[in-house]
Design a protein around this motif. Structure first.
Motif: not given
Lengths: 298, 298
Positions: A113, A269, A276
């Motif tokens: 992220e 996310p 991620s």
């Protein structure tokens, strides 16, 4: 150059190879059975790629991440049957001769992220990624590194102020009862209401109770770390649920400190389809490859 | 070379100068009255020392610590009458032409404890310092730097699991009622029992309740940051009280993760007589002097 990723969950493994732009070239998944069988499947997958240059593993835990520790690279005391004291990294290293990075599942996701935010020109000095799924955990990237000196964070086991309508629920954590994980992990739906979370509409009051607790987790992280973003992933989380979390967070914070636009601060996310950790792993694998080649030059 | 320290508390200021070994050469203290009067007293004190090379200020808050913020160096929205939106650092800078470092009171103390631990050959990668006094706050040194990207931590305002014998107490925080500060700050003794903490023997059950909450604070910090040491200072804290805190911490942790010897992990400050912040300030002032002279060379 190809980079390898293992996202090692308690239920399933996802192994992937990708290029230096972190695009997935091939990906497989398989259930988490015995350590020997599951890790061997990962090895067999990576053996196919002759131009694989590095691997990063983001694993369920607890795991040993202190490089100077005797059991570095091990899954340590885990409730997952058969996996306690598994030399995960050692098994990979004995079969695959490339640099390897080793971290927690949530650290891998946090890093992914962090990378994706940078691609959107958001240079985040601090980002925390929570997963609310079978268990609850979080990883934090601070100045490009992970927080956790004596070991990785175990934020799932903090205590919270109990919701007045939930006082009779004992929680399901075998260690702590009503810690964060014991109050909001996926299996709490069955424990409270006898059915799965996916079968309970967001209008049910249990989701308000869940949001109250998850907002406290966000509050704790905010007040302790002052990060620029808190990302929530995992099976329990949806955008509709996060709307409730933001509402509870606002009440709990009571304008005490400003975190900016709450929709940018408490978010889902950026990676789609739980991707991620795979992106984070590719980036961490590349970082490890570069680190090792710098050492070889010296 | 002399280094200057201001420990700016809501009740009193302590100003000191010390040498490069962080030994105090001269120290004064004065009550916190108006910003103009109190800061002027600090200026007058430092003016006496012609070989003063740098100053560090560890201030009560909230303060603005983001260097790129418009109000960097200000005390911001504080409940302390007359002090909101005070350009503390600016007032010092307009009168004293030396490099200045600006941080929170608890960061100053955390840094002092980090320095003192290093002198005992404990190289701590991560240390958290809590004060439990008129208010509750904490600062964390991680890899020699302070945690806090969007601003400084405000850990005093996290929520906690309430003690079963304390459910009727509403807490005293004007913003949040029963947050950590609202439950354990010094004035809670009067709110609960109508007398001061110093007049209540450690055998009173209220101290068990306090220890339960303070142990949760230590637990939260442990699980979020995994530091190597958590130091507790402030008027409420004593070694006898920390014994109770360690006991509660052990029960709450339930052997989930190992923090080493608890007597080394949850401790009183190494600095005697609340001296942590002064030592921290000397070290931060020196660091700032060195940083500025490096910049001047470039």
């Amino acid at each position: 150059m190809l980079l390898g990723s293992i996202e090692a969950g308690g239920t399933k493994f996802v192994a992937a190879v990708g290029n230096e732009q972190y695009q997935v070239q091939e990906k497989i998944q398989y259930p988490t059975t015995t350590p020997r069988e599951t890790i061997q499947k990962s090895i067999n997958f990576f053996k196919k790629f002759s131009d694989l240059r590095g691997i990063s593993v983001a694993s369920f835990g607890p795991i040993e991440i202190r490089k100077n520790a005797t059991f570095y690279g091990y899954v340590t005391d885990t409730p997952k049957p058969g996996w306690s004291h598994t030399n995960f990294l050692g098994m990979l290293r004995s079969a695959l001769d490339v640099p390897m990075y080793w971290t927690t599942d949530v650290n891998g996701s946090a890093y992914g992220e962090y990378i994706l935010a940078m691609r959107l020109n958001q240079k985040l000095e601090a980002l925390t990624y929570y997963t609310i799924g079978t268990g609850v955990g979080a990883g934090t990237v601070l100045d490009g590194k992970f927080i956790g000196t004596l070991g990785h964070p175990e934020i799932g086991h903090v205590r919270l102020k109990r919701h007045p309508d939930d006082l009779s629920f004992k929680g399901i954590c075998p260690y702590h009862g009503d810690c964060l994980e014991g109050l909001v992990a996926g299996p709490t739906f069955e424990a409270r209401l006898g059915k799965k979370g996916q079968d309970i509409p967001l209008t049910d009051h249990v989701w308000d109770i869940m949001a109250y607790y998850v907002a406290q987790a966000a509050l704790q992280t905010t007040l302790q770390l002052r990060p620029q973003k808190i990302v929530f992933g995992g099976g329990v989380v949806s955008e509709e649920f996060l709307k409730k979390v933001r509402k509870e967070f606002t009440v709990l914070m009571n304008n005490y400190i400003d975190v900016g636009d709450l929709e940018d601060y408490i978010t889902m996310p950026l990676a789609k389809n739980n991707g991620s950790a795979t992106i984070g792993n590719f980036a961490l694998a590349l970082k490890e490859v570069n680190r090792v080649s710098r050492l070889e030059i010296l």
